[in-house]
Design an enzyme around this catalytic site. Structure first.
Site: not given
Ligand code: NAI
Length: 336
Positions: A127, A174, A207
């Protein structure tokens, strides 16, 4: 004893924003909370009037009043002006997004006993808006993760968990793929966790976290995430408890707090008087607690629970037929 009046900034926003903010202002008024609203335009409305999407008057108002209630602001996809929401969070250093997700009485959902809190880092990650064309057909978008911002959001998450007696904090990342950026985020959260040995801590790859959330959400409590995963997982979690119409949020900085729902401007239902104001009302309840108006917060929550449990007056997203104004009147009657 005479009640102290609060002066707060009100940002109606775009799309369904004016409808849901009007609803919440009416309900807070019916609850007897004395608020002088300092109305400020942002987004498309502000651009039409001033040529700016985030006018300096708005930023000054929030800095002065310290607290704001905000409707959603639209951001064009792929082109046009950059996000007003991201701009506001950066300009006011609203580094933490706090989004409690729990079942509401009478609201149909796939799961019961969901009671978790999303703590989203609000100022960096993808962002940062740093992207450029390297050569035609190749684009680079920079993911910025800093130790300072990761440590600050981790501190916020653990302090919140301890204060609220939460069962554990889960870092979502991640770092198996983004070893440097998410690796730094994870290392920073781990370092903070060592100062909070009374708060259980674990980690999940994003995930897998999504899969576990839609299988057994009750195993989660406080989730701390970098900005992008926090955004996506927030909407996923809204889906666990009845949808975007029922999940509130707060953007918090050291000095200033802006309360807004997780949902966007919902252009598909704007100006039809069908939007559910519950998410913004729950954000308003968080705001009342932030202001120390605990009695009023409890009264509004009790009225909301009563109307939702009775089930006769519900908006369309919750399977009912009531308009925004009918639902708002029902809430005001419950508070009378
Ligand atoms: P959205 O959250 O506006 O809508 C997604 C779906 O949920 C739509 O079908 C909508 O009708 C429904 N929905 C959302 N809020 C609802 C409510 N209160 N009552 C009943 N149904 C509701 O997401 P979308 O369509 O991706 O984004 C629309 C615009 O909002 C975009 O310009 C986006 O950038 C902006 N946005 C702004 C946010 C903010 O101001 N904090 C947050 C998210 C999106």
């Amino acid at each position: 004893m005479a009640q102290r009046a609060h002066t707060l900034t009100l940002i109606p926003g775009d799309g369904i924003g004016p409808e849901v903010t009007t609803a919440v202002v009416k309900v807070l008024d019916a609850a007897g909370v004395s608020i002088d609203w300092d109305r400020q335009d942002a987004g498309v409305m502000a651009f039409r009037k001033t040529g700016q999407t985030l006018p300096v008057e708005l930023l000054d108002s929030v800095k002065r009043n310290k607290t704001a209630l905000k409707g959603p602001c639209a951001t064009p996809i792929g082109e046009g002006f950059s996000s007003v929401n991201v701009g506001l969070r950066k300009a006011l250093d609203l580094f933490a997004s706090l989004r409690p997700v729990s079942n509401l009485p009478g609201v149909p959902s796939r799961f019961q006993h969901v009671d978790l809190v999303i703590v989203r880092e609000n100022t960096e990650d993808l962002y940062a808006g740093l992207e450029h064309v390297i050569i035609p057909g190749v684009v680079e978008s920079l993911k910025i993760i800093t130790e300072a911002a990761s440590t600050r959001i981790a501190e916020f998450a653990f302090a919140h968990a301890r204060r609220e007696g939460r069962a554990k904090v889960t870092a979502v990342h991640k770092a198996n793929i983004m070893k440097l950026s998410d690796g730094l985020f994870l290392d920073s959260v781990r370092a903070v966790s060592r100062n909070y040995l009374d708060v259980p801590y674990d980690e999940k790859i994003v995930d897998a976290a999504c899969m576990h959330l839609v299988m057994r959400p009750e195993q989660f409590d406080v989730l701390v995430l970098p900005n992008l995963y926090g955004d996506i997982v927030s909407d996923l979690c809204a889906g666990l408890v009845g949808g975007l119409g029922v999940v509130p949020g707060a953007n918090l900085g050291a000095e200033v707090a802006v309360f807004e729902a997780v949902h966007g401007s919902a252009p598909d239902i704007a100006d039809q008087n069908v939007a559910n104001p519950t998410a913004l009302l729950l954000s308003g309840i968080m705001m009342l607690r932030h202001l120390g108006e605990h009695d009023a917060a409890t009264r509004v929550k009790t009225a909301l629970d009563a109307v939702l449990s009775a089930g006769a007056v519900r908006t369309r997203d919750l399977g009912g037929t009531a308009s925004t104004t009918e639902f708002t009147h029902a809430l005001c009657r419950a508070l009378a």
